[in-house]
Design an enzyme around this catalytic site. Structure first.
Site, mmCIF file in Angstrom:
data_model
loop_
_atom_site.group_PDB
_atom_site.id
_atom_site.type_symbol
_atom_site.label_atom_id
_atom_site.label_comp_id
_atom_site.label_asym_id
_atom_site.label_seq_id
_atom_site.Cartn_x
_atom_site.Cartn_y
_atom_site.Cartn_z
ATOM 1 N N LYS A 83 -2.646 13.285 -1.946
ATOM 2 C CA LYS A 83 -3.410 12.345 -2.773
ATOM 3 C C LYS A 83 -3.429 10.939 -2.184
ATOM 4 O O LYS A 83 -4.283 10.126 -2.545
ATOM 5 C CB LYS A 83 -2.870 12.317 -4.199
ATOM 6 C CG LYS A 83 -1.532 11.651 -4.383
ATOM 7 C CD LYS A 83 -1.068 11.738 -5.829
ATOM 8 C CE LYS A 83 0.269 11.058 -6.041
ATOM 9 N NZ LYS A 83 0.194 9.596 -5.950
ATOM 10 N N ASP A 84 -2.490 10.636 -1.272
ATOM 11 C CA ASP A 84 -2.443 9.312 -0.648
ATOM 12 C C ASP A 84 -3.275 9.227 0.629
ATOM 13 O O ASP A 84 -3.353 8.163 1.247
ATOM 14 C CB ASP A 84 -0.996 8.927 -0.316
ATOM 15 C CG ASP A 84 -0.166 8.674 -1.561
ATOM 16 O OD1 ASP A 84 -0.747 8.301 -2.598
ATOM 17 O OD2 ASP A 84 1.062 8.862 -1.499
ATOM 18 N N ARG A 131 -8.770 5.727 -11.589
ATOM 19 C CA ARG A 131 -8.966 7.058 -12.192
ATOM 20 C C ARG A 131 -8.136 7.201 -13.465
ATOM 21 O O ARG A 131 -8.629 7.671 -14.496
ATOM 22 C CB ARG A 131 -8.557 8.142 -11.178
ATOM 23 C CG ARG A 131 -8.459 9.546 -11.785
ATOM 24 C CD ARG A 131 -7.752 10.498 -10.849
ATOM 25 N NE ARG A 131 -6.379 10.099 -10.559
ATOM 26 C CZ ARG A 131 -5.327 10.385 -11.323
ATOM 27 N NH1 ARG A 131 -5.496 11.044 -12.452
ATOM 28 N NH2 ARG A 131 -4.122 10.002 -10.978
ATOM 29 N N ARG A 132 -6.878 6.807 -13.381
ATOM 30 C CA ARG A 132 -6.029 6.899 -14.568
ATOM 31 C C ARG A 132 -6.515 5.935 -15.655
ATOM 32 O O ARG A 132 -6.514 6.268 -16.839
ATOM 33 C CB ARG A 132 -4.575 6.587 -14.196
ATOM 34 C CG ARG A 132 -3.886 7.715 -13.442
ATOM 35 C CD ARG A 132 -2.522 7.307 -12.931
ATOM 36 N NE ARG A 132 -1.806 8.427 -12.316
ATOM 37 C CZ ARG A 132 -0.846 8.307 -11.430
ATOM 38 N NH1 ARG A 132 -0.475 7.089 -11.019
ATOM 39 N NH2 ARG A 132 -0.241 9.375 -10.932
ATOM 40 N N ARG A 149 2.762 -1.443 -8.909
ATOM 41 C CA ARG A 149 2.928 -0.951 -7.543
ATOM 42 C C ARG A 149 4.399 -0.735 -7.247
ATOM 43 O O ARG A 149 5.270 -1.069 -8.017
ATOM 44 C CB ARG A 149 2.337 -1.955 -6.534
ATOM 45 C CG ARG A 149 0.822 -2.151 -6.599
ATOM 46 C CD ARG A 149 0.028 -0.994 -6.019
ATOM 47 N NE ARG A 149 0.579 -0.513 -4.768
ATOM 48 C CZ ARG A 149 0.446 -1.128 -3.588
ATOM 49 N NH1 ARG A 149 -0.221 -2.250 -3.501
ATOM 50 N NH2 ARG A 149 0.981 -0.602 -2.494
ATOM 51 N N ARG A 155 9.080 1.363 -10.002
ATOM 52 C CA ARG A 155 8.249 1.344 -11.209
ATOM 53 C C ARG A 155 9.087 1.634 -12.458
ATOM 54 O O ARG A 155 8.914 0.998 -13.497
ATOM 55 C CB ARG A 155 7.116 2.364 -11.082
ATOM 56 C CG ARG A 155 6.128 2.033 -9.973
ATOM 57 C CD ARG A 155 4.987 3.024 -9.927
ATOM 58 N NE ARG A 155 4.259 2.933 -8.661
ATOM 59 C CZ ARG A 155 3.094 3.497 -8.419
ATOM 60 N NH1 ARG A 155 2.498 4.216 -9.350
ATOM 61 N NH2 ARG A 155 2.500 3.371 -7.245
ATOM 62 N N CYS A 240 -9.431 4.704 -3.408
ATOM 63 C CA CYS A 240 -8.545 4.381 -4.523
ATOM 64 C C CYS A 240 -9.203 3.414 -5.502
ATOM 65 O O CYS A 240 -8.741 3.261 -6.622
ATOM 66 C CB CYS A 240 -7.242 3.790 -4.006
ATOM 67 S SG CYS A 240 -7.486 2.238 -3.148
#
Length: 301
Positions: A83-84, A131-132, A149, A155, A240
């Protein structure tokens, strides 16, 4: 007899190293004649933490240094969270294997001891992607979102210091770090469509070299799902900064692809799905992407 050395490149975060070691262990079990050596490095995406990714260059910042190490023969393969990785990759550095997918879904993480009903409306939900955010607007319309981030542990530290009412994180990363106990809720794909490739570890190498030792760790179902999801976001130029998500489920006979897309001009967010035979994933994903793009661009529908 000397073992052949395979140098494996990884980001140096705790999660990245653990994920790379999962792949290294799988290779070692299949090929005991190989000696695997871990090479870690910081990427630009790990260093610049005070800006959102779309402001500093996108997902490529998590792979740039590792790509250079491959090109300069400092490492033989690299391992990434799929996904990155950017939707477009250098043809000279192909993805060689897709390791069997972990949990693909997003999870809600709250301060320890709290339940969903206890969330503080005065604090934002920490979320690292457009997206989130568009899906959080539907799920939690009374809450603001704010970029967060840093690696998973950073986090969580910010959450526990009272900076956020909750966090949205990939469940696979929490599981691989042994932090399942921090998960309050796991969203289904009907609630929150994941990032393309979420839960998948990808192995990258140099074009034209012999990587037959990766054959046994390349999972065919994961490969079909990954290629379909990446075809969807590639069709929509989904970096992104774009509110784009894709999730595919392949059972060996049939593949179903779910997608979400928000048109930044009309502000319209649409989601949909499409089915096809297993093996038709990329073709069907492109069809779904085009359909959603047309729906989202039409303000009158």
């Amino acid at each position: 007899m000397m073992k052949k050395i395979v140098r494996v490149g990884s980001r140096d975060s705790k999660l990245a190293v653990m994920q790379t070691e999962i792949v290294m262990d799988a290779i070692a079990r299949s090929h005991p004649e190989l000696q695997l050596e871990l090479v870690t490095m910081k990427t630009t995406g790990d260093i610049i933490l005070d800006k959102t990714l779309d402001k500093i260059g996108g997902k490529g910042l998590f792979v740039k240094e590792l790509d250079r190490a491959l090109m300069e023969n400092q490492v033989d393969i690299t391992v990434h969270s799929l996904k990155d990785m950017p939707a477009e990759i250098n043809d000279d550095l192909p993805i060689l294997a897709f390791y069997k997918r972990g949990n693909p879904y997003d999870a809600l993480v709250l301060p320890e001891g709290l339940e969903e009903k206890d969330m503080d409306h005065k604090l934002p939900i920490g979320s690292s992607s457009a997206r989130r955010n568009v899906q959080l607007e539907m799920l939690y319309p009374d809450y603001d979102t704010e970029s967060v981030r840093g690696n998973v542990l950073t986090r969580l530290s910010k959450l526990d210091r009272g900076l956020y009412s909750g966090l949205i994180l990939a469940r696979a990363g929490l599981e691989r770090l042994g932090l399942e106990s921090r998960i309050t809720k796991t969203f289904t794909h009907n609630e929150m469509i994941p990032a393309a490739g979420q839960g998948i570890l990808a192995v990258q190498g140099r074009k034209g070299e012999d990587y037959s030792y990766l054959d046994l760790i390349d999972d065919p179902v994961t490969r079909r799902e990954a290629l379909a999801e990446r075809a969807f976001i590639r069709e929509l130029d989904g970096g992104c900064s774009a509110p784009v998500g894709a999730f595919a489920m392949d059972n060996g006979d049939e593949i179903e692809i779910f997608g979400i897309y928000k048109d930044t001009y009309t502000g319209k967010c649409v989601r949909g799905s499409i089915k096809g035979k297993s093996g038709q994933g990329t073709e069907k994903a492109v069809m779904l992407a085009r359909r959603l793009k047309e729906e989202a661009s039409n303000e009158n529908r």
